[in-house]
Motif scaffolding. Sequence first.
Motif, PDB file in Angstrom:
ATOM      1  N   MET A   7      47.503  62.075   0.733  1.00  0.00           N
ATOM      2  CA  MET A   7      48.030  60.915   1.456  1.00  0.00           C
ATOM      3  C   MET A   7      49.509  60.706   1.125  1.00  0.00           C
ATOM      4  O   MET A   7      50.309  60.398   2.007  1.00  0.00           O
ATOM      5  CB  MET A   7      47.210  59.668   1.133  1.00  0.00           C
ATOM      6  N   TYR A   8      49.860  60.891  -0.133  1.00  0.00           N
ATOM      7  CA  TYR A   8      51.265  60.814  -0.542  1.00  0.00           C
ATOM      8  C   TYR A   8      52.099  61.829   0.266  1.00  0.00           C
ATOM      9  O   TYR A   8      53.179  61.513   0.757  1.00  0.00           O
ATOM     10  CB  TYR A   8      51.378  61.068  -2.048  1.00  0.00           C
ATOM     11  N   LEU A   9      51.579  63.053   0.424  1.00  0.00           N
ATOM     12  CA  LEU A   9      52.294  64.076   1.180  1.00  0.00           C
ATOM     13  C   LEU A   9      52.420  63.698   2.656  1.00  0.00           C
ATOM     14  O   LEU A   9      53.479  63.895   3.258  1.00  0.00           O
ATOM     15  CB  LEU A   9      51.614  65.439   1.037  1.00  0.00           C
ATOM     16  N   TYR A  10      51.358  63.153   3.247  1.00  0.00           N
ATOM     17  CA  TYR A  10      51.420  62.734   4.655  1.00  0.00           C
ATOM     18  C   TYR A  10      52.454  61.624   4.845  1.00  0.00           C
ATOM     19  O   TYR A  10      53.210  61.629   5.823  1.00  0.00           O
ATOM     20  CB  TYR A  10      50.052  62.263   5.158  1.00  0.00           C
ATOM     21  N   ILE A  11      52.495  60.672   3.927  1.00  0.00           N
ATOM     22  CA  ILE A  11      53.488  59.591   4.035  1.00  0.00           C
ATOM     23  C   ILE A  11      54.896  60.163   3.882  1.00  0.00           C
ATOM     24  O   ILE A  11      55.808  59.806   4.637  1.00  0.00           O
ATOM     25  CB  ILE A  11      53.212  58.480   2.987  1.00  0.00           C
ATOM     26  N   THR A  12      55.077  61.061   2.931  1.00  0.00           N
ATOM     27  CA  THR A  12      56.379  61.697   2.730  1.00  0.00           C
ATOM     28  C   THR A  12      56.799  62.458   3.980  1.00  0.00           C
ATOM     29  O   THR A  12      57.940  62.336   4.447  1.00  0.00           O
ATOM     30  CB  THR A  12      56.343  62.637   1.504  1.00  0.00           C
ATOM     31  N   LEU A  13      55.877  63.236   4.542  1.00  0.00           N
ATOM     32  CA  LEU A  13      56.177  63.988   5.760  1.00  0.00           C
ATOM     33  C   LEU A  13      56.508  63.046   6.916  1.00  0.00           C
ATOM     34  O   LEU A  13      57.447  63.296   7.684  1.00  0.00           O
ATOM     35  CB  LEU A  13      55.009  64.896   6.120  1.00  0.00           C
ATOM     36  N   ALA A  14      55.778  61.953   7.034  1.00  0.00           N
ATOM     37  CA  ALA A  14      56.062  60.970   8.087  1.00  0.00           C
ATOM     38  C   ALA A  14      57.475  60.400   7.931  1.00  0.00           C
ATOM     39  O   ALA A  14      58.193  60.220   8.927  1.00  0.00           O
ATOM     40  CB  ALA A  14      55.021  59.850   8.064  1.00  0.00           C
TER      41      ALA A  14
END
Length: 150
Positions: free
Chosen positions: A131-138
């Motif tokens: 989830m941290y990675l998805y938020i970062t990518l977003a």
Amino acid sequence: MKETNSLPNVLDMVKSNEIPTEIRSPDATLLIKPYSTLENNPLIINRKVWRLLPNYMPVSSDIQNNLHVARVNSTGETIEIKDPEAVNMMAYVRLVRPGTTVKEVISSELERTESETGKFKDNDELGAYAMYLYITLALVISKGLLSLER
């Protein structure tokens, strides 16, 4: 000369309770709602079909101070990036697989992290990191550094 902006570091945002309720792309497409259920997060739901393209040129890198600077091709905006995961995902899309899916970018970063730090201790830890990675990518997409093909 255009002003330099910063890509927010997600971990710093968590510590200061500043994660936005939603993150949108430059064309106002909803990417993610960090506090919502998975089915309300298009970046996650469409991870197998949405593709990413680079929309930046590196300007400078100071690896010792973990500071990278990139210029957004479409706007000319200069952005400082201090998040190593953001830099890794951007480089993957630019140098390894332009046009790759969101899923492949996230999977690649998860694999890299596991190879450097060892296996995640359980599914909760893996899920939280993903989830941290998805938020970062977003956030990277929201700044225009990567373009999203839907």
